[in-house]
Design a protein around this motif. Sequence first.
Motif, mmCIF file in Angstrom:
data_model
loop_
_atom_site.group_PDB
_atom_site.id
_atom_site.type_symbol
_atom_site.label_atom_id
_atom_site.label_comp_id
_atom_site.label_asym_id
_atom_site.label_seq_id
_atom_site.Cartn_x
_atom_site.Cartn_y
_atom_site.Cartn_z
ATOM 1 N N ALA A 179 3.080 18.164 5.856
ATOM 2 C CA ALA A 179 2.763 17.160 6.881
ATOM 3 C C ALA A 179 1.681 16.211 6.389
ATOM 4 O O ALA A 179 0.983 16.490 5.403
ATOM 5 C CB ALA A 179 2.308 17.849 8.171
ATOM 6 N N LEU A 180 1.573 15.091 7.080
ATOM 7 C CA LEU A 180 0.536 14.093 6.804
ATOM 8 C C LEU A 180 -0.319 13.915 8.057
ATOM 9 O O LEU A 180 0.176 14.027 9.183
ATOM 10 C CB LEU A 180 1.160 12.739 6.456
ATOM 11 N N LEU A 188 0.834 -1.205 0.000
ATOM 12 C CA LEU A 188 0.000 0.000 0.000
ATOM 13 C C LEU A 188 0.868 1.255 0.000
ATOM 14 O O LEU A 188 0.606 2.213 -0.735
ATOM 15 C CB LEU A 188 -0.920 -0.004 1.220
ATOM 16 N N THR A 189 1.912 1.233 0.811
ATOM 17 C CA THR A 189 2.817 2.397 0.875
ATOM 18 C C THR A 189 3.451 2.658 -0.486
ATOM 19 O O THR A 189 3.533 3.813 -0.936
ATOM 20 C CB THR A 189 3.905 2.157 1.933
ATOM 21 N N ALA A 236 3.317 4.841 8.087
ATOM 22 C CA ALA A 236 4.173 4.167 7.105
ATOM 23 C C ALA A 236 4.635 5.143 6.029
ATOM 24 O O ALA A 236 5.810 5.121 5.614
ATOM 25 C CB ALA A 236 3.411 3.004 6.472
ATOM 26 N N LEU A 237 3.748 6.008 5.580
ATOM 27 C CA LEU A 237 4.116 7.014 4.565
ATOM 28 C C LEU A 237 5.133 8.001 5.108
ATOM 29 O O LEU A 237 6.057 8.414 4.407
ATOM 30 C CB LEU A 237 2.862 7.759 4.101
ATOM 31 N N SER A 238 4.961 8.384 6.358
ATOM 32 C CA SER A 238 5.900 9.316 6.986
ATOM 33 C C SER A 238 7.296 8.711 7.059
ATOM 34 O O SER A 238 8.299 9.368 6.744
ATOM 35 C CB SER A 238 5.401 9.688 8.385
ATOM 36 N N LEU A 239 7.363 7.455 7.449
ATOM 37 C CA LEU A 239 8.661 6.776 7.546
ATOM 38 C C LEU A 239 9.315 6.612 6.173
ATOM 39 O O LEU A 239 10.534 6.708 6.032
ATOM 40 C CB LEU A 239 8.476 5.406 8.199
ATOM 41 N N GLU A 240 8.491 6.374 5.156
ATOM 42 C CA GLU A 240 9.022 6.154 3.814
ATOM 43 C C GLU A 240 9.487 7.445 3.154
ATOM 44 O O GLU A 240 10.485 7.457 2.433
ATOM 45 C CB GLU A 240 7.943 5.488 2.952
#
Length: 470
Positions: free
Chosen positions: A68-69, A52-53, A82-86
Motif C-alpha cells: 500500500a501507499l 512527477l509520477t 497519482a501513484l496508486s492510479l498509475e
Amino acid sequence: MSSDAQLKQFAVQLFKIDAVKFGEFKTKIGVMTPIYCDLRVIISYPAVMKSLTELLVPKLKALKHVDALCGVPYTAVPIATALSLETGLPMLMRRKEVKDYGTKKLIEGSYKCGDKCVIVEDLVTSGSSILETSRDLEKEGLKCADVLLLLDREQGGIDILKKRGITVHSVLTLTQLIQYLVEAGCVDEIMKDKLKEYLAQNQIRDEQVKITPLINRLNIPFEKRVLEAKNPIATKLFNIMATKQTNLCLAADLTDCTKILNLAEQVGPYICVLKTHIDILEDFHSNFIQPLKEIAERHNFLLLEDRKFADIGNTCQLQYNKGVFKISSWANLVTAHSLMGKGVLEGLKSSVGVFLVAQVSAAGSLITDNYTSSTLELAQAFPDLIAGVVCQDPLFLDCPGFIQLTPGVKIGEKTDSLGQQYNSPEFVVKNKGADVAVVGRGIIEANDPVQAAKTYRNLLWRSYIDRINC
C-alpha cells in the motif's frame, strides 16, 4: 529522454509554476531562507503531476513486496493518489487528527496487520511529519521502512530518518534542483552560492525533531486531564466536574439581582459554572456580590463573567479591576476576544482564568477560520492564564489541559429570532467536543428551573461518559 534530462525538465517545470521561489523568506521557525518550496501548487498542473509520477514510479517498482501507499497529509496525498492510479497499488490515508464521530479511525482504507506501506512525501526538512505518519501507520500494524520523496532539502532530515530505520528514496535534492536551474538559466551562480551557504549553516540536529503526541482529549476523563492543566482555575474546574459529575454551565442572563441569587441557590447543586453578564443587571449593587460568592462556595461551582474583553491591554486591565463591577474581586473566570492580540491577555494577567473566544453560536458571525486558528495559537502562548477556549467545534484535540466551553445548547430548538443557534446537549458533547456546555433560556425560562437543570445535567454528563468510553 534520459533520467538526467527528465530531472532537469522537471526542475524547470517546478520553477515555472512557482513551486520553487528564490529571494528572502522567513521559515516557520523564524529563520531566513533564500529558497521557498511550495509544492502544493502541483495539484493545479496535471502535466507536472504526470512528470512527477513518471519519476517516482521506477523508484517504487524497485522496492519489493509493497502492499500500500500512504501520502503524508495533506500535500502528498494527491501524489500518492497519482501513484496508486498509475501502479494499481492500494492507497491508505492518514488523518492529521482523530475523528470525533463514526468509527474514529486515524487510518482510512483497506489493510491488514503486517502489510508493507510505502510513505509518500513532497519534501523533507527534519523528517518529523514522516515520523508521525510512520508512527500512526505502525500503530495499526503496518510496516513502514521506505519513503518516496520529491525533494530533499538536505538539512539533516534524511539522516534523522535513517537512524530510525526509515530509508528515503528522493527524486531531487536541493543542490541538484538549483544546479539544473542554473544550467537552464532560471537562476544565477550567486543564488547557488547563497543556497550552499544557507545549507551549511542550517542543519537540523537530531534533538530538535519534535513529534506531535497522538492525543485526543475527547477520550480522556476529566480526572486525568486535570494533570495537564497549567491554569489553576482550569484545574479547579476539572476537579469540580469530576466530583460533582456535572459539565453544565448556567447562563444566568437575568436583569434582577434577587432572581439570580434565588436561581443560583436552586440549581447550584447541578452546575459547575454560573455565567453572568453583570452589566445587564438593572438593580446592581455591590451588596449583590458577597451572597453570590457564598452560594457558589456552598454549592461548589465557579463564577464566569462573560465580559468578552476586546480592547487595548490598559483598558482591559481597568475594566477588569475598576469601575462599579470590580470583576476581579469576584469572578473566577472571564471571557476575552483575541482581536487585539496578546495585549488583552497582558492586561488580564492578574485574572485567575480566561476563556478565549475562538468561535460563537450566532448566525452570520464574521469570525473566519484564520481568526480561529490565530486564537488557538494565542491561547497556547499563555497556558498559565488560559483556562480554555469558547468554540463550537473540537479544535484542540491535542491540548487536554484546555477546557472547551460551548454555548448555544437547548433541547428541541434550533434558533431564536435574533440569530442564536442551538444544538442539543448530546450533540455538543459527543459531536462538537464540548467539555462544558452553556445552557441559558432552556433553564431560566422553564416552568421548573430545578427540574430543567437536572435534566440538562444528566443528559450532558451521560453524553460525556459515552464519549470517553467510545
